[in-house]
Motif scaffolding. Structure first.
Motif, mmCIF file in Angstrom:
data_model
loop_
_atom_site.group_PDB
_atom_site.id
_atom_site.type_symbol
_atom_site.label_atom_id
_atom_site.label_comp_id
_atom_site.label_asym_id
_atom_site.label_seq_id
_atom_site.Cartn_x
_atom_site.Cartn_y
_atom_site.Cartn_z
ATOM 1 N N LYS A 1 3.261 -5.367 12.490
ATOM 2 C CA LYS A 1 2.180 -4.697 11.793
ATOM 3 C C LYS A 1 1.953 -3.333 12.431
ATOM 4 O O LYS A 1 2.130 -3.187 13.645
ATOM 5 C CB LYS A 1 0.905 -5.536 11.844
ATOM 6 C CG LYS A 1 -0.182 -5.035 10.913
ATOM 7 C CD LYS A 1 -1.296 -6.040 10.782
ATOM 8 C CE LYS A 1 -2.363 -5.490 9.845
ATOM 9 N NZ LYS A 1 -3.541 -6.343 9.854
ATOM 10 N N THR B 1 -4.838 -10.304 12.301
ATOM 11 C CA THR B 1 -4.152 -10.938 11.191
ATOM 12 C C THR B 1 -2.907 -10.123 10.863
ATOM 13 O O THR B 1 -2.912 -8.894 11.004
ATOM 14 C CB THR B 1 -5.057 -11.049 9.942
ATOM 15 O OG1 THR B 1 -4.290 -11.597 8.861
ATOM 16 C CG2 THR B 1 -5.624 -9.708 9.520
ATOM 17 N N TYR B 2 -1.870 -10.789 10.445
ATOM 18 C CA TYR B 2 -0.651 -10.083 10.061
ATOM 19 C C TYR B 2 -0.626 -9.814 8.555
ATOM 20 O O TYR B 2 0.395 -9.419 8.013
ATOM 21 C CB TYR B 2 0.582 -10.880 10.461
ATOM 22 C CG TYR B 2 0.783 -11.018 11.958
ATOM 23 C CD1 TYR B 2 0.065 -10.288 12.887
ATOM 24 C CD2 TYR B 2 1.729 -11.898 12.439
ATOM 25 C CE1 TYR B 2 0.261 -10.427 14.244
ATOM 26 C CE2 TYR B 2 1.947 -12.044 13.805
ATOM 27 C CZ TYR B 2 1.218 -11.310 14.694
ATOM 28 O OH TYR B 2 1.429 -11.460 16.036
ATOM 29 N N GLU B 3 -1.735 -10.020 7.915
ATOM 30 C CA GLU B 3 -1.845 -9.709 6.491
ATOM 31 C C GLU B 3 -1.852 -8.185 6.338
ATOM 32 O O GLU B 3 -2.495 -7.481 7.124
ATOM 33 C CB GLU B 3 -3.144 -10.323 5.941
ATOM 34 C CG GLU B 3 -3.205 -10.393 4.455
ATOM 35 C CD GLU B 3 -4.240 -11.389 3.948
ATOM 36 O OE1 GLU B 3 -4.364 -11.463 2.724
ATOM 37 O OE2 GLU B 3 -4.903 -12.089 4.737
ATOM 38 N N TYR B 4 -1.153 -7.672 5.337
ATOM 39 C CA TYR B 4 -1.059 -6.226 5.125
ATOM 40 C C TYR B 4 -2.010 -5.727 4.037
ATOM 41 O O TYR B 4 -2.479 -4.602 4.098
ATOM 42 C CB TYR B 4 0.350 -5.838 4.695
ATOM 43 C CG TYR B 4 1.395 -5.799 5.786
ATOM 44 C CD1 TYR B 4 1.277 -6.501 6.980
ATOM 45 C CD2 TYR B 4 2.555 -5.063 5.603
ATOM 46 C CE1 TYR B 4 2.262 -6.466 7.951
ATOM 47 C CE2 TYR B 4 3.546 -5.015 6.564
ATOM 48 C CZ TYR B 4 3.399 -5.716 7.738
ATOM 49 O OH TYR B 4 4.377 -5.672 8.691
ATOM 50 N N ASP B 5 -2.216 -6.520 3.008
ATOM 51 C CA ASP B 5 -3.022 -6.104 1.857
ATOM 52 C C ASP B 5 -4.399 -6.738 1.928
ATOM 53 O O ASP B 5 -4.518 -7.961 2.081
ATOM 54 C CB ASP B 5 -2.334 -6.492 0.548
ATOM 55 C CG ASP B 5 -0.969 -5.822 0.399
ATOM 56 O OD1 ASP B 5 -0.863 -4.630 0.734
ATOM 57 O OD2 ASP B 5 -0.017 -6.502 -0.046
ATOM 58 N N GLU B 6 -5.422 -5.922 1.796
ATOM 59 C CA GLU B 6 -6.801 -6.409 1.850
ATOM 60 C C GLU B 6 -7.082 -7.323 0.663
ATOM 61 O O GLU B 6 -6.937 -6.895 -0.473
ATOM 62 C CB GLU B 6 -7.779 -5.232 1.795
ATOM 63 C CG GLU B 6 -7.641 -4.251 2.924
ATOM 64 C CD GLU B 6 -8.454 -3.003 2.676
ATOM 65 O OE1 GLU B 6 -9.517 -3.083 2.022
ATOM 66 O OE2 GLU B 6 -8.020 -1.933 3.144
ATOM 67 N N PRO B 7 -7.483 -8.555 0.908
ATOM 68 C CA PRO B 7 -7.849 -9.427 -0.209
ATOM 69 C C PRO B 7 -9.169 -8.958 -0.816
ATOM 70 O O PRO B 7 -10.064 -8.502 -0.101
ATOM 71 C CB PRO B 7 -7.999 -10.811 0.419
ATOM 72 C CG PRO B 7 -7.893 -10.638 1.877
ATOM 73 C CD PRO B 7 -7.542 -9.223 2.190
ATOM 74 N N VAL C 1 -7.753 -6.332 8.407
ATOM 75 C CA VAL C 1 -6.447 -6.204 7.761
ATOM 76 C C VAL C 1 -5.970 -4.756 7.834
ATOM 77 O O VAL C 1 -4.824 -4.482 8.187
ATOM 78 C CB VAL C 1 -6.506 -6.687 6.292
ATOM 79 C CG1 VAL C 1 -5.233 -6.318 5.533
ATOM 80 C CG2 VAL C 1 -6.751 -8.191 6.228
#
Length: 178
Positions: A148, A27-33, A21
């Motif tokens: 991203k 992944t196009y997720e921006y915030d680390e889960p 991330v």
């Protein structure tokens, strides 16, 4: 060694995914889960009946892979989307291939008929090549579908038949019906 992921694997899975991330384009997720969110995601996948696998090499966590619903509408219930992540220290050692072969086998045994790879960065030739070597065929390229790290990214979709693919009648009891 390949095996189903268990809760004890989630810290290593969380660290590997957070790196992707933060630094990568898969992944196009921006915030680390956080660990709690990764636990929730893992639990949802496993409870829905989809395979979620971990690879170990000499006792060390080497990567993970899982399948989920490709789309939520009922007509897609025989199609899964795969995800595979390999720890940087294990790139080029066949870990991704081993995870994908097992994931394909498990999804076929569950009665799924198609697997889709959604590759978040079209220039990720290693991922494209891995999937192509495993029998995935081009499904489409979506130019500039995501953004991203300050740039527009193409998304590549590849598809592979599982079992009889689109031939014959499917099993009505696949996990996608839950």
């Amino acid at each position: 060694m390949l095996r189903p992921a268990v809760e004890a694997d989630l810290d290593a899975i969380t660290v590997l995914y957070a790196r992707e991330v933060r630094e990568g384009l898969a992944t196009y997720e921006y915030d680390e889960p956080d660990a709690a969110e990764m636990r929730r995601r893992w639990r949802a996948i496993v409870d829905a009946g989809y395979p979620y696998l971990v690879a170990e090499h000499d006792g060390a966590f080497a990567g993970y892979a899982y399948a989920t619903a490709y789309r939520t509408r009922i007509g897609y219930r025989w199609t899964v989307e795969n995800s595979v992540y390999v720890a940087p220290d294990f790139h080029g050692r066949g870990i991704g291939r081993a995870l994908m072969l097992r994931l394909i086998e498990d999804c076929t045994a569950l009665g799924f008929r198609q697997m889709v790879a959604v590759i978040g960065d079209g220039s990720n030739q290693a991922s494209v090549a891995l999937h192509e070597r495993l029998g995935f065929k081009p499904g489409g390229v979506f130019p500039g579908l995501g953004r991203k790290h300050g740039r527009w990214l193409d998304t590549v979709q590849l598809v592979r038949a599982l079992g009889d693919g689109d031939q014959g009648e499917p099993d009505e009891g696949v996990p996608g019906l839950r």
